[in-house]
Scaffold this motif. Structure first.
Motif, mmCIF file in Angstrom:
data_model
loop_
_atom_site.group_PDB
_atom_site.id
_atom_site.type_symbol
_atom_site.label_atom_id
_atom_site.label_comp_id
_atom_site.label_asym_id
_atom_site.label_seq_id
_atom_site.Cartn_x
_atom_site.Cartn_y
_atom_site.Cartn_z
ATOM 1 N N PRO A 219 0.832 -1.203 0.000
ATOM 2 C CA PRO A 219 0.000 0.000 0.000
ATOM 3 C C PRO A 219 0.867 1.254 0.000
ATOM 4 O O PRO A 219 1.957 1.272 0.575
ATOM 5 N N HIS A 220 0.377 2.303 -0.635
ATOM 6 C CA HIS A 220 1.099 3.564 -0.635
ATOM 7 C C HIS A 220 0.991 4.245 0.718
ATOM 8 O O HIS A 220 -0.025 4.137 1.413
ATOM 9 N N ARG A 221 2.037 4.972 1.074
ATOM 10 C CA ARG A 221 1.985 5.788 2.278
ATOM 11 C C ARG A 221 1.073 6.991 2.028
ATOM 12 O O ARG A 221 0.874 7.419 0.893
ATOM 13 N N SER A 222 0.546 7.529 3.099
ATOM 14 C CA SER A 222 -0.371 8.668 2.976
ATOM 15 C C SER A 222 0.330 9.908 2.431
ATOM 16 O O SER A 222 -0.314 10.799 1.880
ATOM 17 N N SER A 223 1.656 9.966 2.558
ATOM 18 C CA SER A 223 2.415 11.132 2.099
ATOM 19 C C SER A 223 2.662 11.125 0.591
ATOM 20 O O SER A 223 3.104 12.128 0.042
ATOM 21 N N ARG A 224 2.389 10.003 -0.066
ATOM 22 C CA ARG A 224 2.643 9.935 -1.511
ATOM 23 C C ARG A 224 1.589 10.731 -2.276
ATOM 24 O O ARG A 224 0.383 10.592 -2.035
ATOM 25 N N LYS A 225 2.030 11.531 -3.208
ATOM 26 C CA LYS A 225 1.131 12.361 -3.999
ATOM 27 C C LYS A 225 0.330 11.488 -4.971
ATOM 28 O O LYS A 225 0.838 10.486 -5.486
ATOM 29 N N PRO A 226 -0.924 11.879 -5.241
ATOM 30 C CA PRO A 226 -1.779 11.067 -6.133
ATOM 31 C C PRO A 226 -1.153 10.813 -7.496
ATOM 32 O O PRO A 226 -1.292 9.716 -8.050
ATOM 33 N N GLU A 227 -0.460 11.809 -8.055
ATOM 34 C CA GLU A 227 0.119 11.643 -9.385
ATOM 35 C C GLU A 227 1.305 10.662 -9.395
ATOM 36 O O GLU A 227 1.749 10.235 -10.460
ATOM 37 N N ASN A 228 1.823 10.338 -8.201
ATOM 38 C CA ASN A 228 2.969 9.427 -8.110
ATOM 39 C C ASN A 228 2.571 8.003 -7.713
ATOM 40 O O ASN A 228 3.441 7.158 -7.501
ATOM 41 N N LYS A 229 1.269 7.748 -7.611
ATOM 42 C CA LYS A 229 0.825 6.420 -7.204
ATOM 43 C C LYS A 229 1.067 5.411 -8.327
ATOM 44 O O LYS A 229 0.836 5.701 -9.504
ATOM 45 N N THR A 230 1.541 4.239 -7.944
ATOM 46 C CA THR A 230 1.902 3.219 -8.927
ATOM 47 C C THR A 230 1.158 1.893 -8.713
ATOM 48 O O THR A 230 1.181 1.039 -9.598
ATOM 49 N N GLN A 231 0.530 1.720 -7.551
ATOM 50 C CA GLN A 231 -0.082 0.434 -7.229
ATOM 51 C C GLN A 231 -1.491 0.319 -7.806
ATOM 52 O O GLN A 231 -2.262 1.278 -7.804
ATOM 53 N N ASP A 232 -1.806 -0.878 -8.270
ATOM 54 C CA ASP A 232 -3.128 -1.189 -8.799
ATOM 55 C C ASP A 232 -4.010 -1.642 -7.639
ATOM 56 O O ASP A 232 -3.661 -2.578 -6.903
ATOM 57 N N GLY A 233 -5.181 -1.007 -7.479
ATOM 58 C CA GLY A 233 -6.074 -1.338 -6.369
ATOM 59 C C GLY A 233 -6.529 -2.780 -6.373
ATOM 60 O O GLY A 233 -6.729 -3.385 -5.310
ATOM 61 N N ARG A 234 -6.681 -3.384 -7.549
ATOM 62 C CA ARG A 234 -7.120 -4.782 -7.613
ATOM 63 C C ARG A 234 -6.054 -5.716 -7.054
ATOM 64 O O ARG A 234 -6.361 -6.669 -6.335
#
Length: 259
Positions: free
Chosen positions: A191-206
């Motif tokens: 899971p991404h940390r809360s500090s990661r910016k939305p545009e830098n998210k790389t993980q697929d929710g599925r």
């Protein structure tokens, strides 16, 4: 209190190297099986060597036997051999593996110790398959971030093949780690940390749904912590502490084979 079954004791005795002959006139070595049981008593109770009950023989003799086997790499070899036995018996489930670490306070000082907010200690890093069986384990300074301790796990694996996916908690949310795993053709899921910016998210929710089964590695860490000697490091030597860690993981694999 945990105990070794006769079949487990037989298997450990069989995998440990033969003792070198002693010079003529020297004091005879302690009984091997009693020495193994004494080492397991220390591992289980977390007590100091001076508290070893007399029924296992002289505490100095049992300690010398443990040190001799550690220096010969016997427990590391035992873990590798048990990994091979599991592969032949039921195989590892590598389609989904998990990674995590646990902290052990260092009360005896020595090498390889790091400082953290919880005090001085070492980190036991472990990778398990989908069933919770250990496929890689290492110990080291607790100072580095856990995301930096994943790569060294691949230097000592009891499985021939790498996992398809490796799942960790937010501590393993690292682009560099993702790249390192991708180079090994391993998909890193965390899971991404809360500090990661939305545009830098790389993980697929599925794919993150697999994170719900992360209790698998937490259960294995609970198994490790049943052996109290791993909760507090009294050994000044990293190699001696690793001997206990390798022996514990070998026993976990042994239980999978023997039932």
């Amino acid at each position: 209190m945990l105990h070794l079954s006769e079949s487990e004791l037989d298997m450990i005795d069989l995998m440990l190297p033969e003792d070198p002959p002693k010079p003529s006139g020297g004091r005879p070595r302690s009984d091997r099986r009693k020495a193994i049981e004494g080492i397991f008593w220390i591992l289980d109770n977390g007590a100091k060597w001076k508290d070893l009950p007399a029924q296992y023989g002289s505490k100095s003799s049992v300690h010398r036997a443990f040190k001799r086997w550690v220096e010969a790499g016997a427990f590391e070899k035992m873990l590798r051999e048990m990994g091979e036995t599991v592969r032949e018996h039921s195989g590892f489930k590598l389609y989904e593996c998990y990674v995590d670490g646990t902290f052990s306070k260092a009360r005896g000082g020595g090498d390889g110790i790091g400082c953290t907010k919880a005090g001085k200690g070492v980190k036991i890093m472990i990778m398990v398959d989908a069933k919770g069986l250990p496929i890689a384990v290492s110990t080291g300074s607790a100072s580095p971030h856990e995301s930096k301790l994943v790569e060294p796990l691949f230097d000592f694996m009891v499985s021939v093949d790498f996992p398809e996916r490796l799942i960790g908690d937010k501590a393993y949310d690292s682009d560099k780690l993702d790249e390192e795993m991708a180079a090994r053709k391993v998909e890193m899921i965390s899971p991404h940390r809360s500090s990661r910016k939305p545009e830098n998210k790389t993980q697929d929710g599925r794919k993150l749904r697999r994170f719900k089964r992360r209790w698998t590695v937490e259960r294995t860490i609970g198994w490790l912590q049943n052996y109290r000697r791993l909760c507090v490091r009294w050994e000044k030597s990293t190699a001696m502490f690793q001997g206990f860690v390798h022996l514990t993981c070998a026993i976990l694999l042994m239980k999978e084979v023997l039932g």
